[in-house]
Write a protein that holds these residues in place. Structure first.
Motif, mmCIF file in Angstrom:
data_model
loop_
_atom_site.group_PDB
_atom_site.id
_atom_site.type_symbol
_atom_site.label_atom_id
_atom_site.label_comp_id
_atom_site.label_asym_id
_atom_site.label_seq_id
_atom_site.Cartn_x
_atom_site.Cartn_y
_atom_site.Cartn_z
ATOM 1 N N ASN A 62 3.333 -0.558 9.331
ATOM 2 C CA ASN A 62 3.239 -2.010 9.472
ATOM 3 C C ASN A 62 4.473 -2.615 10.121
ATOM 4 N N LEU A 63 5.616 -1.928 10.052
ATOM 5 C CA LEU A 63 6.837 -2.452 10.684
ATOM 6 C C LEU A 63 6.684 -2.586 12.195
ATOM 7 N N ASN A 64 5.758 -1.805 12.791
ATOM 8 C CA ASN A 64 5.542 -1.924 14.234
ATOM 9 C C ASN A 64 5.115 -3.327 14.633
ATOM 10 N N PRO A 75 0.822 -1.209 0.000
ATOM 11 C CA PRO A 75 0.000 0.000 0.000
ATOM 12 C C PRO A 75 0.857 1.260 0.000
ATOM 13 N N PRO A 76 0.238 2.468 0.100
ATOM 14 C CA PRO A 76 1.023 3.697 0.160
ATOM 15 C C PRO A 76 2.056 3.657 1.283
ATOM 16 N N TYR A 77 3.115 4.442 1.108
ATOM 17 C CA TYR A 77 4.280 4.334 1.987
ATOM 18 C C TYR A 77 3.969 4.488 3.478
ATOM 19 N N PRO A 78 3.128 5.444 3.917
ATOM 20 C CA PRO A 78 2.891 5.552 5.366
ATOM 21 C C PRO A 78 2.366 4.254 5.984
ATOM 22 N N LEU A 79 1.535 3.513 5.249
ATOM 23 C CA LEU A 79 1.022 2.245 5.768
ATOM 24 C C LEU A 79 2.115 1.183 5.813
ATOM 25 N N GLN A 80 3.011 1.209 4.828
ATOM 26 C CA GLN A 80 4.137 0.268 4.845
ATOM 27 C C GLN A 80 4.999 0.493 6.081
ATOM 28 N N LEU A 81 5.308 1.753 6.347
ATOM 29 C CA LEU A 81 6.169 2.064 7.485
ATOM 30 C C LEU A 81 5.486 1.724 8.807
ATOM 31 N N LEU A 134 11.063 -9.036 16.366
ATOM 32 C CA LEU A 134 11.928 -9.983 15.676
ATOM 33 C C LEU A 134 13.391 -9.596 15.835
ATOM 34 N N SER A 135 14.262 -10.593 15.762
ATOM 35 C CA SER A 135 15.687 -10.351 15.954
ATOM 36 C C SER A 135 16.490 -11.369 15.160
ATOM 37 N N ALA A 136 17.691 -10.964 14.774
ATOM 38 C CA ALA A 136 18.611 -11.898 14.132
ATOM 39 C C ALA A 136 19.253 -12.833 15.147
ATOM 40 N N ARG A 137 19.130 -12.538 16.419
ATOM 41 C CA ARG A 137 19.741 -13.343 17.485
ATOM 42 C C ARG A 137 18.755 -14.405 17.986
ATOM 43 N N SER A 138 19.287 -15.354 18.706
ATOM 44 C CA SER A 138 18.440 -16.407 19.272
ATOM 45 C C SER A 138 17.488 -15.807 20.302
ATOM 46 N N PRO A 139 16.247 -16.278 20.353
ATOM 47 C CA PRO A 139 15.269 -15.698 21.271
ATOM 48 C C PRO A 139 15.473 -16.172 22.706
ATOM 49 N N PRO A 174 3.896 -7.233 -1.859
ATOM 50 C CA PRO A 174 4.680 -6.020 -1.628
ATOM 51 C C PRO A 174 4.896 -5.709 -0.148
ATOM 52 N N GLN A 175 3.851 -5.872 0.661
ATOM 53 C CA GLN A 175 3.977 -5.546 2.073
ATOM 54 C C GLN A 175 4.940 -6.494 2.774
ATOM 55 N N SER A 176 4.907 -7.774 2.415
ATOM 56 C CA SER A 176 5.821 -8.731 3.032
ATOM 57 C C SER A 176 7.249 -8.504 2.570
ATOM 58 N N ARG A 177 7.429 -8.189 1.285
ATOM 59 C CA ARG A 177 8.776 -7.896 0.800
ATOM 60 C C ARG A 177 9.350 -6.654 1.478
ATOM 61 N N PHE A 178 8.504 -5.678 1.742
ATOM 62 C CA PHE A 178 8.963 -4.474 2.440
ATOM 63 C C PHE A 178 9.509 -4.835 3.815
ATOM 64 N N VAL A 179 8.768 -5.633 4.562
ATOM 65 C CA VAL A 179 9.205 -6.035 5.902
ATOM 66 C C VAL A 179 10.497 -6.842 5.818
ATOM 67 N N ARG A 180 10.531 -7.815 4.913
ATOM 68 C CA ARG A 180 11.702 -8.694 4.818
ATOM 69 C C ARG A 180 12.943 -7.914 4.367
ATOM 70 N N ALA A 181 12.771 -7.013 3.405
ATOM 71 C CA ALA A 181 13.907 -6.224 2.939
ATOM 72 C C ALA A 181 14.440 -5.325 4.054
ATOM 73 N N CYS A 182 13.536 -4.732 4.839
ATOM 74 C CA CYS A 182 13.975 -3.898 5.967
ATOM 75 C C CYS A 182 14.761 -4.714 6.986
ATOM 76 N N PHE A 183 14.260 -5.902 7.303
ATOM 77 C CA PHE A 183 14.942 -6.770 8.271
ATOM 78 C C PHE A 183 16.337 -7.146 7.773
ATOM 79 N N LEU A 184 16.422 -7.575 6.525
ATOM 80 C CA LEU A 184 17.707 -7.981 5.975
ATOM 81 C C LEU A 184 18.673 -6.807 5.897
ATOM 82 N N LYS A 185 18.196 -5.668 5.460
ATOM 83 C CA LYS A 185 19.061 -4.492 5.327
ATOM 84 C C LYS A 185 19.568 -4.020 6.684
ATOM 85 N N GLU A 186 18.696 -3.985 7.685
ATOM 86 C CA GLU A 186 19.086 -3.494 8.990
ATOM 87 C C GLU A 186 20.055 -4.436 9.714
#
Length: 328
Positions: free
Chosen positions: A181-183, A173-179, A188-193, A221-233
């Protein structure tokens, strides 16, 4: 469908996946400073900053999907169906631009994001296609340099500019909704829980990567946005420029489409036609295609930037394999 990234802490590097079920005649195109950019309603640009990016060349005009100029300003157009709106052209409006002219205008005139913002804030778009047989693409745009990122969306209620702290753009969806949605994924974390579910129970991990359970794995698109943010960060960029470029492509691979995994309403497979990474510090445009995993590079400064003719580089589409040894 597409995914665009801006990794300002590495390089900086900019680029995208272009997800499409067919080729549009794309090739890497360098536009030199003296190539005259005509506009439908505005005065032409006889001189401008040099550009490099992926484009279709029609009637000797580069229709850029994404590009970067010699100053390190990047801009990409991504599909935005159902939301993008371009009003009809008004008589005598000499300041409006068509969607296909937006990348040449901004990258041709602007040295940085601040200058781009000044033009975009007063911009008007006009619903004029490039030519018969070239329908208007419903787009929104990712604009970035070393200082920051913007998203521009043209909808029925006007043009909107959004700060993009994530450095990621997909489609709807439009960018404000994408951002916002990250909340939903901040846990989630790259480390063990840790065991917060029931500390009184002897719960433990049964493998690596469990800290990211719940990261969406589909290609919407919304899932790719979340996954790309996680991988990039969470990416570790390394010290050498080649390492950073490689890491950038690994992130794009994490949101790329495999043939057969996504079928369009027309019954055709959607694939990641190409992936690209542009190094703002060197002007090198790196790319790989769906059929060729090997990274190829085109150098902006390897062309005659004072010329008037486009430099076009057809894609190396066939698979290139390094044979370490061979049968005698």
């Amino acid at each position: 469908m597409c995914t665009s990234l801006a990794a300002r802490s590495a390089g900086p590097l900019f680029g995208r996946n272009l997800d499409l079920g067919y080729s549009f005649g794309e090739q890497v195109v360098i536009t030199p400073r003296r190539y005259p950019f005509p506009f439908r309603l505005r005065e032409p640009l006889p001189q401008h900053y040099a550009l490099i990016g992926m484009a279709t060349v029609a009637n000797n005009y580069p229709l850029y999907a994404e590009a970067m100029n010699e100053k390190g300003l990047y801009m990409a157009g991504l599909n935005f169906p159902g939301n993008a709106y371009y009003p009809p052209a008004e008589d005598g409006d000499t300041q409006a631009v068509t969607p296909y002219e937006l990348i040449p205008l901004i990258l041709g005139r602007c040295a940085d994001l601040a200058q781009a913002r000044q033009i975009l804030e007063g911009l008007r778009l006009a619903a004029i296609p490039f030519a018969p047989g070239y329908p208007l693409a419903p787009l929104h745009w990712h604009i970035a340099d070393a200082s920051g990122c913007l998203v521009m969306e043209a909808t029925r209620d006007g043009i909107h500019l959004y700060e993009d702290p994530a450095g990621v753009l997909t489609n709807n969806p439009p960018y404000p909704l994408q951002l916002a949605n990250l909340n939903n994924y901040m846990h989630l974390s790259a480390r063990s829980p840790e065991n917060r579910f029931a500390p009184g129970l002897d719960l433990h991990t049964v493998g690596q990567g469990m800290g990211a359970i719940g990261l969406p794995g589909d290609w919407s698109p919304q899932s790719r946005f979340v996954r790309a943010c996680f991988l990039k960060e969470n990416a570790l960029w390394g010290d050498a420029p080649e390492e950073a470029v490689g890491e950038f492509f690994h992130i794009l691979d994490g949101v790329a489409m495999v043939r057969g995994s996504v079928i369009t309403p027309e019954g055709k497979p959607d694939i990641t036609t190409y992936s690209c990474c542009i190094d703002a510090s060197t002007g090198i445009y790196y790319y790989k295609t769906y059929g060729n995993n090997q990274i190829s590079a085109v150098h902006l400064h390897g062309a005659d930037l004072e010329g008037e003719q486009l430099s076009c580089f057809p894609l190396i589409a066939g698979q290139q394999i390094c044979h370490v040894n061979a049968e005698s």
